[in-house]
Design a protein around this motif. Structure first.
Motif, PDB file in Angstrom:
ATOM      1  N   LEU A 135       0.826  -1.212   0.000  1.00 20.43           N
ATOM      2  CA  LEU A 135       0.000   0.000   0.000  1.00 20.43           C
ATOM      3  C   LEU A 135       0.859   1.260   0.000  1.00 20.43           C
ATOM      4  CD1 LEU A 135      -2.790  -1.068   2.499  1.00 20.43           C
ATOM      5  CD2 LEU A 135      -2.986  -0.792   0.022  1.00 20.43           C
ATOM      6  N   TYR A 136       1.946   1.244   0.758  1.00 25.36           N
ATOM      7  CA  TYR A 136       2.827   2.411   0.790  1.00 25.36           C
ATOM      8  C   TYR A 136       3.516   2.607  -0.549  1.00 25.36           C
ATOM      9  CZ  TYR A 136       6.718   5.462   1.860  1.00 25.36           C
ATOM     10  OH  TYR A 136       7.617   6.479   1.836  1.00 25.36           O
ATOM     11  N   GLY A 137       3.922   1.517  -1.191  1.00 19.63           N
ATOM     12  CA  GLY A 137       4.561   1.632  -2.499  1.00 19.63           C
ATOM     13  C   GLY A 137       3.641   2.235  -3.531  1.00 19.63           C
ATOM     14  N   SER A 138       2.378   1.835  -3.507  1.00 20.14           N
ATOM     15  CA  SER A 138       1.444   2.398  -4.480  1.00 20.14           C
ATOM     16  C   SER A 138       1.069   3.837  -4.123  1.00 20.14           C
ATOM     17  CB  SER A 138       0.186   1.536  -4.568  1.00 20.14           C
ATOM     18  OG  SER A 138      -0.494   1.519  -3.338  1.00 20.14           O
ATOM     19  N   ALA A 139       1.031   4.170  -2.839  1.00 16.71           N
ATOM     20  CA  ALA A 139       0.712   5.543  -2.440  1.00 16.71           C
ATOM     21  C   ALA A 139       1.876   6.483  -2.718  1.00 16.71           C
ATOM     22  CB  ALA A 139       0.334   5.595  -0.967  1.00 16.71           C
ATOM     23  N   ALA A 140       3.100   5.992  -2.532  1.00 17.57           N
ATOM     24  CA  ALA A 140       4.270   6.850  -2.718  1.00 17.57           C
ATOM     25  C   ALA A 140       4.647   6.993  -4.182  1.00 17.57           C
ATOM     26  CB  ALA A 140       5.456   6.293  -1.929  1.00 17.57           C
ATOM     27  N   ALA A 141       4.163   6.110  -5.046  1.00 17.44           N
ATOM     28  CA  ALA A 141       4.533   6.165  -6.456  1.00 17.44           C
ATOM     29  C   ALA A 141       3.996   7.421  -7.140  1.00 17.44           C
ATOM     30  CB  ALA A 141       4.020   4.926  -7.177  1.00 17.44           C
ATOM     31  N   GLY A 142       2.831   7.872  -6.732  1.00 19.38           N
ATOM     32  CA  GLY A 142       2.240   9.030  -7.396  1.00 19.38           C
ATOM     33  C   GLY A 142       2.303  10.305  -6.585  1.00 19.38           C
ATOM     34  N   ALA A 143       3.039  10.298  -5.498  1.00 20.48           N
ATOM     35  CA  ALA A 143       3.064  11.478  -4.634  1.00 20.48           C
ATOM     36  C   ALA A 143       4.500  11.913  -4.372  1.00 20.48           C
ATOM     37  CB  ALA A 143       2.377  11.168  -3.303  1.00 20.48           C
ATOM     38  N   VAL A 144       4.631  13.140  -3.946  1.00 19.64           N
ATOM     39  CA  VAL A 144       5.931  13.648  -3.530  1.00 19.64           C
ATOM     40  C   VAL A 144       6.237  13.059  -2.154  1.00 19.64           C
ATOM     41  CG1 VAL A 144       7.223  15.729  -2.942  1.00 19.64           C
ATOM     42  CG2 VAL A 144       5.584  15.766  -4.837  1.00 19.64           C
ATOM     43  N   GLU A 145       7.441  12.557  -1.975  1.00 23.87           N
ATOM     44  CA  GLU A 145       7.814  11.895  -0.721  1.00 23.87           C
ATOM     45  C   GLU A 145       8.090  12.928   0.355  1.00 23.87           C
ATOM     46  OE1 GLU A 145       8.229   9.351   2.085  1.00 23.87           O
ATOM     47  OE2 GLU A 145       7.674   8.733   0.086  1.00 23.87           O
ATOM     48  N   ASP A 146       7.089  13.169   1.179  1.00 22.89           N
ATOM     49  CA  ASP A 146       7.268  14.076   2.310  1.00 22.89           C
ATOM     50  C   ASP A 146       6.932  13.401   3.627  1.00 22.89           C
ATOM     51  OD1 ASP A 146       4.559  13.863   2.024  1.00 22.89           O
ATOM     52  OD2 ASP A 146       4.163  16.012   2.085  1.00 22.89           O
TER      53      ASP A 146
ATOM     54  N   SER B 158       4.032  12.144   4.483  1.00 20.74           N
ATOM     55  CA  SER B 158       2.606  12.173   4.846  1.00 20.74           C
ATOM     56  C   SER B 158       1.912  10.880   4.454  1.00 20.74           C
ATOM     57  CB  SER B 158       1.918  13.367   4.203  1.00 20.74           C
ATOM     58  OG  SER B 158       1.975  13.265   2.787  1.00 20.74           O
ATOM     59  N   ALA B 159       2.310  10.284   3.321  1.00 21.14           N
ATOM     60  CA  ALA B 159       1.688   9.014   2.920  1.00 21.14           C
ATOM     61  C   ALA B 159       2.014   7.924   3.925  1.00 21.14           C
ATOM     62  CB  ALA B 159       2.160   8.620   1.521  1.00 21.14           C
ATOM     63  N   LEU B 160       3.257   7.867   4.360  1.00 21.65           N
ATOM     64  CA  LEU B 160       3.654   6.847   5.327  1.00 21.65           C
ATOM     65  C   LEU B 160       2.997   7.067   6.678  1.00 21.65           C
ATOM     66  CD1 LEU B 160       5.366   4.392   6.030  1.00 21.65           C
ATOM     67  CD2 LEU B 160       7.228   5.955   6.584  1.00 21.65           C
ATOM     68  N   SER B 161       2.957   8.293   7.155  1.00 22.77           N
ATOM     69  CA  SER B 161       2.346   8.563   8.459  1.00 22.77           C
ATOM     70  C   SER B 161       0.844   8.297   8.427  1.00 22.77           C
ATOM     71  CB  SER B 161       2.633   9.988   8.912  1.00 22.77           C
ATOM     72  OG  SER B 161       2.036  10.915   8.038  1.00 22.77           O
ATOM     73  N   GLY B 162       0.196   8.622   7.329  1.00 18.96           N
ATOM     74  CA  GLY B 162      -1.231   8.344   7.212  1.00 18.96           C
ATOM     75  C   GLY B 162      -1.524   6.853   7.159  1.00 18.96           C
ATOM     76  N   LEU B 163      -0.711   6.125   6.407  1.00 17.79           N
ATOM     77  CA  LEU B 163      -0.907   4.687   6.289  1.00 17.79           C
ATOM     78  C   LEU B 163      -0.651   3.981   7.608  1.00 17.79           C
ATOM     79  CD1 LEU B 163      -1.499   2.321   4.399  1.00 17.79           C
ATOM     80  CD2 LEU B 163       0.934   2.239   3.880  1.00 17.79           C
ATOM     81  N   LEU B 164       0.412   4.355   8.299  1.00 15.89           N
ATOM     82  CA  LEU B 164       0.700   3.749   9.585  1.00 15.89           C
ATOM     83  C   LEU B 164      -0.330   4.148  10.637  1.00 15.89           C
ATOM     84  CD1 LEU B 164       4.593   4.023   9.737  1.00 15.89           C
ATOM     85  CD2 LEU B 164       3.205   1.993   9.303  1.00 15.89           C
ATOM     86  N   GLY B 165      -0.822   5.364  10.561  1.00 17.24           N
ATOM     87  CA  GLY B 165      -1.854   5.796  11.504  1.00 17.24           C
ATOM     88  C   GLY B 165      -3.133   5.016  11.362  1.00 17.24           C
ATOM     89  N   VAL B 166      -3.502   4.710  10.128  1.00 19.53           N
ATOM     90  CA  VAL B 166      -4.730   3.955   9.886  1.00 19.53           C
ATOM     91  C   VAL B 166      -4.492   2.460  10.023  1.00 19.53           C
ATOM     92  CG1 VAL B 166      -6.440   3.358   8.119  1.00 19.53           C
ATOM     93  CG2 VAL B 166      -5.733   5.722   8.425  1.00 19.53           C
TER      94      VAL B 166
END
Length: 92
Positions: free
Chosen positions: A68-79, A81-89
């Motif tokens: 899930l993180y790989g697919s979320a980070a592929a289209g976004a700028v790595e800051d 937020s994708a990782l923190s949101g995914l781990l939070g949920v």
């Protein structure tokens, strides 16, 4: 584990790694014994099945989060937020 990493030879590293694996798995027997003694005799199989199922889900979770993180980070700028949101949920 520390002794395995800091060993002077491969043989001693493998010995200490074997000892570490043996000690790391010593929790399983007592946990199953307590689980079986905590439930009634008719629910022992169900309790063991649920314990095994939760362990399987727990072992699968890091792989699922990685995909899930790989697919979320592929289209976004790595800051982060994708990782923190995914781990939070996913974790909480």
């Amino acid at each position: 584990w520390w002794l395995a990493v800091h060993s002077s030879s491969f043989e001693s590293a493998m010995f200490w790694l074997g000892v570490e694996y043996l000690v790391a798995e010593c929790w399983f027997g007592p946990v199953v014994a307590v689980l079986q003694s905590s439930v009634g005799p008719t629910l022992g199989g169900t309790a063991q099945g649920m314990f095994t199922l939760t362990g399987a889900i727990g072992n699968f979770a890091p792989s699922a989060l990685g995909v899930l993180y790989g697919s979320a980070a592929a289209g976004a700028v790595e800051d982060g937020s994708a990782l923190s949101g995914l781990l939070g949920v996913g974790v909480c």
